[in-house]
Write a protein that holds these residues in place. Structure first.
Motif, PDB file in Angstrom:
ATOM      1  N   VAL A   4       0.840  -1.197   0.000  1.00  0.00           N
ATOM      2  CA  VAL A   4       0.000   0.000   0.000  1.00  0.00           C
ATOM      3  C   VAL A   4       0.878   1.250   0.000  1.00  0.00           C
ATOM      4  O   VAL A   4       0.635   2.196  -0.759  1.00  0.00           O
ATOM      5  CB  VAL A   4      -0.951  -0.006   1.220  1.00  0.00           C
ATOM      6  CG1 VAL A   4      -1.679   1.310   1.346  1.00  0.00           C
ATOM      7  CG2 VAL A   4      -1.929  -1.159   1.114  1.00  0.00           C
ATOM      8  N   PHE A   5       1.919   1.259   0.849  1.00  0.00           N
ATOM      9  CA  PHE A   5       2.829   2.401   0.869  1.00  0.00           C
ATOM     10  C   PHE A   5       3.577   2.531  -0.451  1.00  0.00           C
ATOM     11  O   PHE A   5       3.818   3.640  -0.927  1.00  0.00           O
ATOM     12  CB  PHE A   5       3.823   2.282   2.018  1.00  0.00           C
ATOM     13  CG  PHE A   5       3.219   2.551   3.365  1.00  0.00           C
ATOM     14  CD1 PHE A   5       2.485   3.698   3.605  1.00  0.00           C
ATOM     15  CD2 PHE A   5       3.366   1.647   4.396  1.00  0.00           C
ATOM     16  CE1 PHE A   5       1.923   3.957   4.834  1.00  0.00           C
ATOM     17  CE2 PHE A   5       2.808   1.883   5.631  1.00  0.00           C
ATOM     18  CZ  PHE A   5       2.083   3.031   5.855  1.00  0.00           C
ATOM     19  N   HIS A   6       3.946   1.403  -1.043  1.00  0.00           N
ATOM     20  CA  HIS A   6       4.659   1.435  -2.325  1.00  0.00           C
ATOM     21  C   HIS A   6       3.762   2.014  -3.423  1.00  0.00           C
ATOM     22  O   HIS A   6       4.211   2.850  -4.223  1.00  0.00           O
ATOM     23  CB  HIS A   6       5.117   0.024  -2.684  1.00  0.00           C
ATOM     24  CG  HIS A   6       5.921  -0.045  -3.932  1.00  0.00           C
ATOM     25  ND1 HIS A   6       7.197   0.470  -4.018  1.00  0.00           N
ATOM     26  CD2 HIS A   6       5.627  -0.534  -5.160  1.00  0.00           C
ATOM     27  CE1 HIS A   6       7.646   0.279  -5.233  1.00  0.00           C
ATOM     28  NE2 HIS A   6       6.717  -0.321  -5.954  1.00  0.00           N
ATOM     29  N   PHE A   8       1.098   3.972  -2.980  1.00  0.00           N
ATOM     30  CA  PHE A   8       0.849   5.376  -2.667  1.00  0.00           C
ATOM     31  C   PHE A   8       2.043   6.238  -3.068  1.00  0.00           C
ATOM     32  O   PHE A   8       1.869   7.325  -3.625  1.00  0.00           O
ATOM     33  CB  PHE A   8       0.564   5.525  -1.170  1.00  0.00           C
ATOM     34  CG  PHE A   8       0.357   6.953  -0.747  1.00  0.00           C
ATOM     35  CD1 PHE A   8      -0.800   7.624  -1.070  1.00  0.00           C
ATOM     36  CD2 PHE A   8       1.338   7.620  -0.033  1.00  0.00           C
ATOM     37  CE1 PHE A   8      -0.990   8.932  -0.691  1.00  0.00           C
ATOM     38  CE2 PHE A   8       1.159   8.923   0.350  1.00  0.00           C
ATOM     39  CZ  PHE A   8      -0.009   9.583   0.020  1.00  0.00           C
ATOM     40  N   GLY A   9       3.242   5.766  -2.810  1.00  0.00           N
ATOM     41  CA  GLY A   9       4.435   6.511  -3.209  1.00  0.00           C
ATOM     42  C   GLY A   9       4.554   6.631  -4.714  1.00  0.00           C
ATOM     43  O   GLY A   9       4.935   7.676  -5.237  1.00  0.00           O
ATOM     44  N   ALA A  10       4.238   5.554  -5.439  1.00  0.00           N
ATOM     45  CA  ALA A  10       4.318   5.588  -6.895  1.00  0.00           C
ATOM     46  C   ALA A  10       3.303   6.552  -7.494  1.00  0.00           C
ATOM     47  O   ALA A  10       3.616   7.318  -8.409  1.00  0.00           O
ATOM     48  CB  ALA A  10       4.105   4.178  -7.459  1.00  0.00           C
ATOM     49  N   VAL A  11       2.082   6.534  -6.962  1.00  0.00           N
ATOM     50  CA  VAL A  11       1.042   7.440  -7.477  1.00  0.00           C
ATOM     51  C   VAL A  11       1.387   8.887  -7.150  1.00  0.00           C
ATOM     52  O   VAL A  11       1.225   9.782  -7.997  1.00  0.00           O
ATOM     53  CB  VAL A  11      -0.337   7.040  -6.906  1.00  0.00           C
ATOM     54  CG1 VAL A  11      -1.381   8.101  -7.186  1.00  0.00           C
ATOM     55  CG2 VAL A  11      -0.776   5.708  -7.487  1.00  0.00           C
TER      56      VAL A  11
END
Length: 138
Positions: A4-6, A8-11
């Motif tokens: 989820v963090f990955h 969110f960071g990509a978006v």
């Protein structure tokens, strides 16, 4: 949770690149201090008081300056996103080299081997439990 963090960071990085490279123009028309119209796509509508000519004499055109103003706000995005490392100073190159060298070992995986199970011998059976309880596989 890590995925989820990955994501969110990509978006968020994609939106950051999108908004830094996007350029736009805002056209505004003021009558005195009052904003009459604004537009992001085309020309703005005017209030009709831009320039007034006097129709008394056709040979002489007298124009009165009006209180209206057109303003244009231009925001240009970044066109060159590729950074070149040839333009870095010696201090910047030294900082990057020491940063990479000091933090390169933080992301390596360490394999943990549990050798205690290799030498484990099962306990000695004193009684055959399947015969004792009379449970047999058919």
């Amino acid at each position: 949770m890590k995925q989820v963090f990955h994501k969110f960071g990509a978006v968020s990085m994609a939106f950051l690149v999108l908004f830094t490279t996007m350029s736009f123009t805002v056209n505004m028309h003021y009558c005195g201090e009052l904003l009459v119209d604004y537009s992001f796509t085309s020309h703005v509508k005017t209030c009709g008081m831009e320039s007034q000519t006097s129709p008394i004499n056709c040979d002489s055109t007298i124009t009165k300056d009006s209180c209206c103003k057109d303003k244009q706000l231009i925001v240009e995005g970044e066109d060159n996103l590729k950074l070149s490392f040839e333009n870095l100073s010696l201090e910047q190159q030294t900082f990057i080299a020491t940063f990479v060298y000091s933090y390169i070992d933080l992301f390596e995986t360490v394999e943990e081997s549990n050798d205690s199970l290799n030498y484990y011998s099962p306990p000695v059976l004193t009684k055959d439990i399947s015969v004792l309880h009379q449970t047999f596989l058919i």
